[in-house]
Design a protein around this motif. Structure first.
Motif, PDB file in Angstrom:
ATOM      1  N   TYR A   1      14.599  -0.961  -0.329  1.00 15.61           N
ATOM      2  CA  TYR A   1      14.103  -1.783  -1.302  1.00 15.61           C
ATOM      3  C   TYR A   1      15.298  -1.967  -2.010  1.00 15.61           C
ATOM      4  N   TRP A   2      15.337  -3.149  -2.622  1.00 11.25           N
ATOM      5  CA  TRP A   2      16.211  -3.892  -3.767  1.00 11.25           C
ATOM      6  C   TRP A   2      16.211  -2.990  -4.830  1.00 11.25           C
TER       7      TRP A   2
ATOM      8  N   LEU B   1       8.069  -1.198  -6.894  1.00 12.52           N
ATOM      9  CA  LEU B   1       7.124  -0.661  -6.916  1.00 12.52           C
ATOM     10  C   LEU B   1       7.047  -0.064  -5.299  1.00 12.52           C
ATOM     11  N   SER B   2       7.855  -0.418  -4.233  1.00 11.08           N
ATOM     12  CA  SER B   2       7.965  -0.066  -3.021  1.00 11.08           C
ATOM     13  C   SER B   2       8.041   1.530  -2.821  1.00 11.08           C
ATOM     14  N   PRO B   3       8.551   2.341  -3.340  1.00  8.52           N
ATOM     15  CA  PRO B   3       8.504   3.813  -3.069  1.00  8.52           C
ATOM     16  C   PRO B   3       7.262   4.235  -3.975  1.00  8.52           C
ATOM     17  N   ILE B   4       6.704   3.679  -5.050  1.00 10.97           N
ATOM     18  CA  ILE B   4       5.408   4.118  -5.652  1.00 10.97           C
ATOM     19  C   ILE B   4       4.210   3.907  -4.697  1.00 10.97           C
ATOM     20  N   ILE B   5       4.469   2.705  -3.979  1.00  7.66           N
ATOM     21  CA  ILE B   5       3.197   2.569  -3.290  1.00  7.66           C
ATOM     22  C   ILE B   5       3.205   3.297  -1.868  1.00  7.66           C
ATOM     23  N   VAL B   6       4.269   3.519  -1.341  1.00  7.77           N
ATOM     24  CA  VAL B   6       4.431   4.171  -0.009  1.00  7.77           C
ATOM     25  C   VAL B   6       4.165   6.127  -0.332  1.00  7.77           C
ATOM     26  N   GLU B   7       4.677   6.173  -1.408  1.00  8.78           N
ATOM     27  CA  GLU B   7       4.094   7.537  -1.845  1.00  8.78           C
ATOM     28  C   GLU B   7       2.788   7.735  -1.797  1.00  8.78           C
TER      29      GLU B   7
END
Length: 295
Positions: free
Chosen positions: A51-52, A62-68
């Motif tokens: 992710y950027w 938000l990418s790692p937050i949602i994936v987590e």
């Protein structure tokens, strides 16, 4: 938030021809780094989330937050050991921001002129942001299921936003590169800064306005996910991704304001019905790439 100013500076002076040459040079080592940032090394025995992260932008972070959050549903974590070095593209227009072989869950393309970066990669596509991204990927020979949705629509499950006491009629959100030349009444319009990684504060402000006016795609997506009507303020660059999102929700026609003043005269498009989209997106999450767990 990790910001690589040198990497941004280098890319800002490269022309399109040089960038295409750079893709060819880096291609054999594409899985050893994140997106196009060769100083951000991919980890071994991990699913690396691409992710950027070279500048503050809430939608990207938000990418790692949602994936987590998704991983926790199955008792997994971001630091799960897996066999080999893997890449996952989730939130954001990152499909053409990198050249990795990757699993794709909800990502989209930024603009058509960068589509050459899709060539000769191995992409395992589970879901994409919308039908525009799907069409482009299929043109390059990829098998793309008709499963749409930006993972940011899952955020209301992750964080219950709390409205502030000082409510405003409008919330103005501008993309990080948007040049705002207009003046506006501060007693009627709240300025929401999406160039942040403090999602809780941002979302609390977001649900404290009646209508969002946004040139930021994730300003629109997050507003609608939290039930706040939104009006698109005409983007100054990269308009493809906005069509991608709106089309994914079945809305072919939607208003686009040329100015804040015009936006305040527009009736917002009807809020999308996201429940079915969200459930299909969640069902498509690639838990299996975390399945080869090392003992």
């Amino acid at each position: 938030m990790r910001t690589d100013k040198l990497n941004l500076a280098v890319k800002s002076v490269l022309g399109d021809g040089v960038k295409k040459l750079l893709v060819k040079v880096l291609f054999p080592w594409r899985n050893n780094f994140i997106l196009f940032n060769i100083s951000n090394r991919a980890q071994n025995n991990r699913v690396n989330i691409d992710y950027w992260d070279e500048s503050n932008n809430l939608g990207d972070t938000l990418s790692p937050i949602i994936v987590e959050y998704m991983l926790k549903q199955q008792g997994l974590s971001l630091t799960q050991n897996v066999s080999g070095k893997k890449h996952l593209y989730a939130v954001g227009s990152v499909l053409t921001a990198g050249i990795q072989d990757a699993t794709v869950w909800g990502s989209g393309v930024l603009n058509a002129k960068l589509s050459y970066r899709l060539e000769k990669r191995k992409l395992d596509v589970r879901a994409v942001r919308g039908p525009v991204t799907r069409a482009i990927l299929m043109d390059y020979g990829y098998d793309v299921p008709e499963v749409y949705g930006d993972p940011a629509i899952i955020m209301p499950e992750i964080y219950k936003a709390v409205p502030l006491k000082n409510r405003k009629k409008y919330g103005l959100i501008t993309h990080k590169d948007y040049i705002l030349n207009e003046k506006y009444e501060e007693n009627e319009i709240a300025r929401l800064n999406i160039c942040t990684d403090d999602y809780e504060s941002f979302l609390d402000q977001l649900v404290s306005v009646d209508v969002v006016i946004s040139s930021s795609l994730h300003g629109i997506i997050l507003a609608e996910a939290y039930g706040v009507p939104a009006i698109l303020l005409k983007p100054q660059v990269d308009i493809v991704k906005y069509y991608d999102y709106y089309y994914s929700t079945g809305r072919i026609n939607f208003p686009m304001a040329d100015s804040i003043e015009q936006a305040m005269l527009i009736v917002p498009v009807e809020l999308p019905k996201l429940d079915t989209i969200k459930e299909k997106l969640k069902l498509s999450f690639p838990y299996d790439i975390y399945g080869e767990v090392q003992k």
